[in-house]
Design a protein around this motif. Structure first.
Motif, PDB file in Angstrom:
ATOM      1  N   ARG A 135       0.838  -1.206   0.000  1.00 25.76           N
ATOM      2  CA  ARG A 135       0.000   0.000   0.000  1.00 25.76           C
ATOM      3  C   ARG A 135       0.876   1.260   0.000  1.00 25.76           C
ATOM      4  NH1 ARG A 135      -4.796  -0.635  -1.936  1.00 25.76           N
ATOM      5  NH2 ARG A 135      -4.638  -2.879  -2.141  1.00 25.76           N
ATOM      6  N   LEU A 138       2.375   2.019  -3.330  1.00 21.43           N
ATOM      7  CA  LEU A 138       1.458   2.607  -4.306  1.00 21.43           C
ATOM      8  C   LEU A 138       1.477   4.131  -4.274  1.00 21.43           C
ATOM      9  CD1 LEU A 138      -1.702   0.322  -4.109  1.00 21.43           C
ATOM     10  CD2 LEU A 138      -0.042   0.481  -5.949  1.00 21.43           C
ATOM     11  N   LYS A 139       1.920   4.683  -3.153  1.00 23.72           N
ATOM     12  CA  LYS A 139       2.023   6.148  -3.056  1.00 23.72           C
ATOM     13  C   LYS A 139       3.057   6.687  -4.042  1.00 23.72           C
ATOM     14  CE  LYS A 139      -0.548   6.894   0.770  1.00 23.72           C
ATOM     15  NZ  LYS A 139      -1.868   6.623   0.204  1.00 23.72           N
ATOM     16  N   PHE A 140       3.963   5.807  -4.451  1.00 22.93           N
ATOM     17  CA  PHE A 140       4.971   6.211  -5.420  1.00 22.93           C
ATOM     18  C   PHE A 140       4.354   6.256  -6.804  1.00 22.93           C
ATOM     19  CE2 PHE A 140       9.339   6.275  -3.665  1.00 22.93           C
ATOM     20  CZ  PHE A 140       9.017   6.046  -2.341  1.00 22.93           C
ATOM     21  N   GLY A 141       4.124   7.451  -7.280  1.00 25.01           N
ATOM     22  CA  GLY A 141       3.649   7.631  -8.647  1.00 25.01           C
ATOM     23  C   GLY A 141       4.837   8.004  -9.512  1.00 25.01           C
ATOM     24  N   PRO A 142       4.584   8.338 -10.776  1.00 29.56           N
ATOM     25  CA  PRO A 142       5.693   8.697 -11.666  1.00 29.56           C
ATOM     26  C   PRO A 142       6.590   9.815 -11.122  1.00 29.56           C
ATOM     27  CG  PRO A 142       3.711   8.334 -12.918  1.00 29.56           C
ATOM     28  CD  PRO A 142       3.310   8.239 -11.482  1.00 29.56           C
ATOM     29  N   LEU A 329      -0.495  -7.326  -4.757  1.00 28.07           N
ATOM     30  CA  LEU A 329      -1.227  -6.554  -5.757  1.00 28.07           C
ATOM     31  C   LEU A 329      -1.237  -7.195  -7.137  1.00 28.07           C
ATOM     32  CD1 LEU A 329       0.370  -3.109  -4.850  1.00 28.07           C
ATOM     33  CD2 LEU A 329      -1.890  -3.881  -4.183  1.00 28.07           C
ATOM     34  N   ILE A 331       1.334  -7.234  -9.062  1.00 32.20           N
ATOM     35  CA  ILE A 331       2.150  -6.384  -9.924  1.00 32.20           C
ATOM     36  C   ILE A 331       3.604  -6.839  -9.882  1.00 32.20           C
ATOM     37  CG2 ILE A 331       3.037  -4.032 -10.211  1.00 32.20           C
ATOM     38  CD1 ILE A 331       0.111  -3.317  -9.076  1.00 32.20           C
ATOM     39  N   GLN A 460       5.988  10.800 -17.710  1.00 31.76           N
ATOM     40  CA  GLN A 460       4.668  10.359 -17.219  1.00 31.76           C
ATOM     41  C   GLN A 460       4.133  11.362 -16.206  1.00 31.76           C
ATOM     42  OE1 GLN A 460       5.733   6.589 -15.585  1.00 31.76           O
ATOM     43  NE2 GLN A 460       5.228   5.432 -17.430  1.00 31.76           N
ATOM     44  N   LEU A 464       0.719  13.594 -16.328  1.00 32.88           N
ATOM     45  CA  LEU A 464      -0.297  13.561 -15.278  1.00 32.88           C
ATOM     46  C   LEU A 464      -0.550  14.950 -14.703  1.00 32.88           C
ATOM     47  CD1 LEU A 464       0.697  10.314 -13.346  1.00 32.88           C
ATOM     48  CD2 LEU A 464      -1.253  10.644 -14.863  1.00 32.88           C
ATOM     49  N   ARG A 475       4.770  17.337  -4.369  1.00 29.23           N
ATOM     50  CA  ARG A 475       4.490  16.007  -3.815  1.00 29.23           C
ATOM     51  C   ARG A 475       5.587  15.694  -2.804  1.00 29.23           C
ATOM     52  NH1 ARG A 475       0.820  13.105  -7.281  1.00 29.23           N
ATOM     53  NH2 ARG A 475       1.550  11.224  -6.282  1.00 29.23           N
TER      54      ARG A 475
ATOM     55  N   THR B 158      -6.900  11.389 -17.220  1.00 24.58           N
ATOM     56  CA  THR B 158      -5.668  10.686 -17.565  1.00 24.58           C
ATOM     57  C   THR B 158      -5.977   9.197 -17.697  1.00 24.58           C
ATOM     58  OG1 THR B 158      -5.170  10.637 -15.205  1.00 24.58           O
ATOM     59  CG2 THR B 158      -4.039  12.289 -16.524  1.00 24.58           C
ATOM     60  N   VAL B 186      -1.304   8.078 -20.853  1.00 23.36           N
ATOM     61  CA  VAL B 186      -0.026   7.930 -20.160  1.00 23.36           C
ATOM     62  C   VAL B 186       0.442   6.479 -20.300  1.00 23.36           C
ATOM     63  CG1 VAL B 186       1.219   8.326 -18.011  1.00 23.36           C
ATOM     64  CG2 VAL B 186      -0.872   9.616 -18.476  1.00 23.36           C
ATOM     65  N   ALA B 192       0.567  -3.998 -15.905  1.00 24.47           N
ATOM     66  CA  ALA B 192       0.674  -4.044 -14.446  1.00 24.47           C
ATOM     67  C   ALA B 192       1.063  -2.699 -13.822  1.00 24.47           C
ATOM     68  CB  ALA B 192       1.629  -5.140 -14.031  1.00 24.47           C
ATOM     69  N   ALA B 196      -1.008  -0.419 -11.076  1.00 24.44           N
ATOM     70  CA  ALA B 196      -0.439   0.124  -9.836  1.00 24.44           C
ATOM     71  C   ALA B 196      -0.719   1.618  -9.733  1.00 24.44           C
ATOM     72  CB  ALA B 196       1.058  -0.146  -9.776  1.00 24.44           C
ATOM     73  N   LEU B 199      -4.369   2.163  -8.847  1.00 23.14           N
ATOM     74  CA  LEU B 199      -4.629   1.861  -7.437  1.00 23.14           C
ATOM     75  C   LEU B 199      -4.052   2.944  -6.532  1.00 23.14           C
ATOM     76  CD1 LEU B 199      -3.760  -1.954  -7.315  1.00 23.14           C
ATOM     77  CD2 LEU B 199      -6.034  -0.926  -7.300  1.00 23.14           C
ATOM     78  N   GLY B 200      -2.915   3.499  -6.930  1.00 22.66           N
ATOM     79  CA  GLY B 200      -2.269   4.524  -6.123  1.00 22.66           C
ATOM     80  C   GLY B 200      -2.931   5.888  -6.260  1.00 22.66           C
ATOM     81  N   HIS B 202      -3.007   7.739  -8.958  1.00 22.46           N
ATOM     82  CA  HIS B 202      -2.275   8.664  -9.828  1.00 22.46           C
ATOM     83  C   HIS B 202      -2.964   8.849 -11.179  1.00 22.46           C
ATOM     84  CE1 HIS B 202       0.849   8.287  -6.829  1.00 22.46           C
ATOM     85  NE2 HIS B 202       0.812   6.983  -6.982  1.00 22.46           N
ATOM     86  N   HIS B 215      -8.259  -6.936  -8.514  1.00 26.21           N
ATOM     87  CA  HIS B 215      -8.683  -5.733  -7.801  1.00 26.21           C
ATOM     88  C   HIS B 215     -10.161  -5.450  -8.004  1.00 26.21           C
ATOM     89  CE1 HIS B 215      -4.473  -5.274  -7.067  1.00 26.21           C
ATOM     90  NE2 HIS B 215      -4.279  -5.494  -8.347  1.00 26.21           N
TER      91      HIS B 215
END
Lengths: 511, 328
Positions: A135, A138-142, A329, A331, A460, A464, A475, B158, B186, B192, B196, B199-200, B202, B215
């Motif tokens: 979890r 998942l906070k890590f985005g591009p 997940l 992934i 990316q 966004l 961020r 997006t 994007v 996958a 992610a 889910l995050g 973004h 999910h």
């Protein structure tokens, strides 16, 4: 809960399971010890067989191949400076220096124990906090990935053999090579010159083996040919140990070893939990950070036991941590995890949030299997170290041609492509030229790996954010890494000034 | 012990893994009289590879000759197909063949083959799924909501896709264009990582394949539609794009092809063997577990589908101005 765990352990503690895992581990170590062959080749070979095994044997066995190969590939890296993976390239920066001093036993043991600790640590983290960590990841985005890569690039300073400017130039060359192929963001081909095989870009392993391993062979050949001394042909692969302490980790070295291993294991676990980064980045960042926090950073690059322990602990920790996003997940974090995902799905275990609820015992059994792998790692690793002592007595003049052939065969086997072999040979010549010019080819590899990761994540992030660069500083996690990067650059300047030396920060004086 | 036969089967398979699984000498016809090379243009262990191995294994039993799987990734699958196009049309070299490489790829970059002329499609056995997914917490309850949002706020939505020119991209782009809506695409280099990012939090939406399903089951993600003209057994309420009133769907077929100019009798033999293999429970099981759609096209239909989808995808790529149609 306790009942489930007991049931899981009972499933795995059968002689068959232990046998398969041992076989997987040994097979992986053997493959890894051949430059050019990586764990992924072994996994692909044994994948069809895994369908016939129960999942708690199949998955640990496949992982054991990967773990074994990441241990095995360090053996030639340390002994003859011919790494087969980027992670091994980080380990042999100091590992090979130790071997040249007759301390190959010490280097190999540091490598074994650091790997063992890194593996076990990340497996424990996986077992106790997979759901939670996934979890957080998942906070890590591009944007966060991009800033993390900027930070990772500072490692170039730590691995440059000469002036840092040469390291930066090397990394820039790597970035340039890394942009060849289809641009992910626009779908436009770049720098392919109409060569179909370059459509997906230059393959990483052939390039790396050429730059690092093949160039080493070329330089040895040159030395041998130029020498009029007949004895040159009789030189052993590595000099023999002069003292029993040369073949073990001494009591004095334990604190330094432990600190470096801890740094590596921690970094490897974090990097492994973030999908898409991988062992290479973990190993190099582990090396760079261990150097930063070391009381004697000058020893790095000249045969520091810390320089062996940190990257290996980091690379190994990625193995277990990669399963965090995979199991929690669905992934996959890297190619190995992608194959494991296929294997899990065929076994009827679709990874994801429900896996732990629906297949609790199986997941516990899988964890138990991974722990058994770590137990096996130890004795099998020692056997391999013993065997490598024999190898190290072979004359270099005999060894190098064999390694050359293995490099060619291994590179071909990777993608069944002759083009990859050409890439490797050209990179080999290029690597030899770079070394002659005082450049460290490993910086090219770092640029090659980090460049595209940085470019893609940054673009990316900008897509966004509708084109706003503020996304990198508004961020918090992203800002944190950028501040860390700035602090690390300023810090190394101050450190250099404090030392009163004119040396450029991060540089170890070239010979 | 119930598990004993599994162990012995595994030991047998271990020998098989060293070379190929051999089932010699049961065939009576002249073809095939030696092992068949089966090129897979993707890495071992991926969904396409796993289905190819599954169908190849069963067909090999029927043909009486082993199938040697050769993974030859590279150049987005073009490396393997270039080899196939040049191979002898004797039926001993085959390859996995799909819409992405054969019908979209040639519009995205120069390929060393003419997809319409340089292959003999043998049959199609499956199709990739493409779902449009949003987080359960997102305000869009239906595809209509999403499209209307993208129409009212151009480029603000997006959409995560695996790659520019992937079927997910082309499908979503067509949907947007038809409704005069605009999304920011994007690419994530795979399904996958896009999942992610969704889910995050973004991303607004992700256009992805079966990797989203865990999910959906856990209730974190909502599917708005399936872009293929098919139903997913597990989610009977999910309406596909045609059920939502559109007169098109995404034809992301997956099959097997040989070099150009194959003997029709050999094609027939292969077509029958692979068609029969589709009935095998083990193959069906693999397709289901990997969340692939099972479809069936015989050789003639596969050829028609190839030509049709080649033109259709070409038209979308051209409209979007990407790939070979990028404005210089």
């Amino acid at each position: 809960m306790i009942h489930d765990i007991a049931q899981a352990v009972a499933l795995v503690l059968t002689w068959q399971a232990v046998l398969w895992i041992t076989l997987g581990y040994s097979f992986g170590s053997l493959l890894g010890a051949i430059p050019g062959l990586t764990g992924i080749v072994g996994i692909a070979l044994l994948l069809p067989l895994s369908y016939y095994l129960p999942p708690w044997v199949a998955i640990p066995m496949l992982m054991a191949i990967s773990k074994g190969s990441s241990f095995g590939c360090n053996i030639p890296a340390i002994l003859i400076n011919t790494p087969g993976t980027p992670a091994a390239a980080a380990t042999c920066l100091d590992g090979h220096q130790l071997a040249l001093q007759g301390r190959s036993g010490k280097a190999l043991k540091a490598n074994l124990y650091a790997g063992l600790i890194g593996d076990t640590f990340s497996d424990i983290v996986l077992i106790f906090s997979a759901g939670l960590l996934a979890r957080v990841a998942l906070k890590f985005g591009p944007a966060e990935y991009a800033s993390l890569m900027v930070f990772a690039l500072t490692v170039v300073g730590a691995v440059s053999t000469g002036a840092v400017i040469k390291g930066v130039m090397g990394a820039a060359l790597g970035v340039l090579l890394g942009v060849v192929g289809m641009d992910m963001i626009t779908g436009v081909s770049r720098l392919t010159f109409g060569v179909i095989e370059l459509g997906d870009g230059i393959a990483m392993i052939p390039l790396m083996i050429g730059l690092l391993a093949l160039s080493e062979i070329f330089l040895h050949a040159e030395k041998l040919l130029a020498s009029r001394d007949a004895d040159q042909g009789r030189v052993a692969t590595v000099p023999p140990p002069r003292h029993p302490d040369d073949s073990r980790i001494t009591r004095d070295e334990v604190p330094r070893f432990a600190r470096a291993t801890a740094i590596g294991a921690l970094i490897g676990t974090v990097v492994g939990a973030l999908p898409g980064i991988g062992q290479s980045v973990a190993a190099f960042v582990g090396y760079g950070e261990a150097r930063r926090f070391s009381p004697n950073p000058e020893a790095f690059g000249r045969g520091s036991i810390e320089g062996v322990a940190a990257p290996e602990a980091a690379a190994s920790a990625v193995n277990g941590a990669n399963l965090i996003p995979l199991l929690a997940l669905g992934i996959p974090g890297d190619v190995v995890a992608a194959v494991l995902l296929g294997a899990l799905m065929i076994q009827g275990l679709a990874p994801g949030p429900l896996l732990f609820e629906q297949h609790r015992v199986t997941v516990f059994a899988l964890y138990a299997g991974m722990m058994i792998t770590n137990l096996i790692h130890w004795p099998v690793g020692l056997v391999f170290i013993r065997a490598s002592n024999l190898v190290s007595r072979i004359r270099l003049a005999h060894m190098m041609p064999v390694v050359f052939i293995l490099c060619v065969a291994g590179t071909f086997a990777l993608g069944n492509s002759v083009f990859d072999v050409y890439v490797m040979i050209i990179a080999g010549v290029g690597g030899a030229v770079l070394r002659k010019g005082g450049f460290a080819p490993v910086t090219v590899v770092i640029g090659f790996i980090l460049g595209p990761l940085l470019e893609n994540s940054a673009r990316q992030a900008l897509l966004l954010s509708q084109g706003s660069f503020l996304t990198f500083i508004t961020r918090p996690i992203s800002l944190f890494f950028l501040v860390l990067t700035a602090a690390s650059i300023v810090g190394s300047f101050l450190y250099a000034r404090q030392r009163g030396s004119a040396a450029i920060p991060g540089a170890t004086t070239s010979e | 012990m119930r598990s004993l036969p599994r162990w012995s089967r595994a030991a047998l398979a271990a020998f098989g893994a060293l070379g190929a699984v051999a089932f010699p000498g049961t065939g009576t016809a002249a073809y095939p009289e030696k092992p068949i090379t089966f090129l897979v243009p993707f890495t071992a262990g991926g969904a396409t590879d796993l289905t190819a191995r599954a169908i190849g294994k069963v067909a090999a039993k029927d043909l009486g000759q082993p199938m040697v799987i050769v993974n030859k990734p590279g150049a987005g699958g073009a490396a393997a197909l270039a080899e196939l196009a040049k191979a002898a049309p004797d039926g001993y070299t085959l390859a996995t063949f799909n819409a992405i490489v054969a019908a979209i790829g040639p519009h995205m970059r120069e390929m060393p083959f003419d997809a319409k002329k340089d292959f003999t499609p043998i049959m199609n056995y499956g199709a990739y799924t493409t779902f449009i997914a949003v987080r359960a917490a997102a305000p869009w309850k239906s595809l209509k909501d999403l499209v209307e949002y993208a129409k009212a706020n151009p480029k603000v939505l997006t959409a995560g896709i695996s790659a520019i020119g992937a079927s997910s991209h082309l499908g979503m782009a067509r949907l947007m264009a038809e409704n005069k809506a605009e999304a920011t695409f994007v690419p994530f280099g795979g399904g996958a990582p896009a999942v992610a990012a969704l889910l995050g939090g973004h991303l607004g939406t992700a256009v992805v394949s079966g990797e989203i399903l865990p999910h959906v089951r856990s209730g974190e993600v909502r599917l708005l539609t399936l872009l293929q003209d098919a139903k997913v057994k597990e989610f009977p309420d999910l309406k596909n794009i045609r059920e939502l009133g559109y007169d098109w769907d995404l034809n992301s077929w997956l099959g097997i092809a040989g070099p150009p100019g194959m003997n029709p009798a050999v094609v027939k033999t292969l077509e029958q063997a692979f068609t029969k293999a589709m009935q095998d429970p083990e193959f069906k099981d693999v397709m289901e577990k990997l969340a692939m759609l099972t479809i069936y096209h015989d050789s003639a239909t596969a050829k028609t589908v190839l030509d049709k989808s080649y033109d259709e995808f070409g038209a979308i790529v051209k409209t979007l101005g990407i790939g070979l149609y990028t404005k210089k």
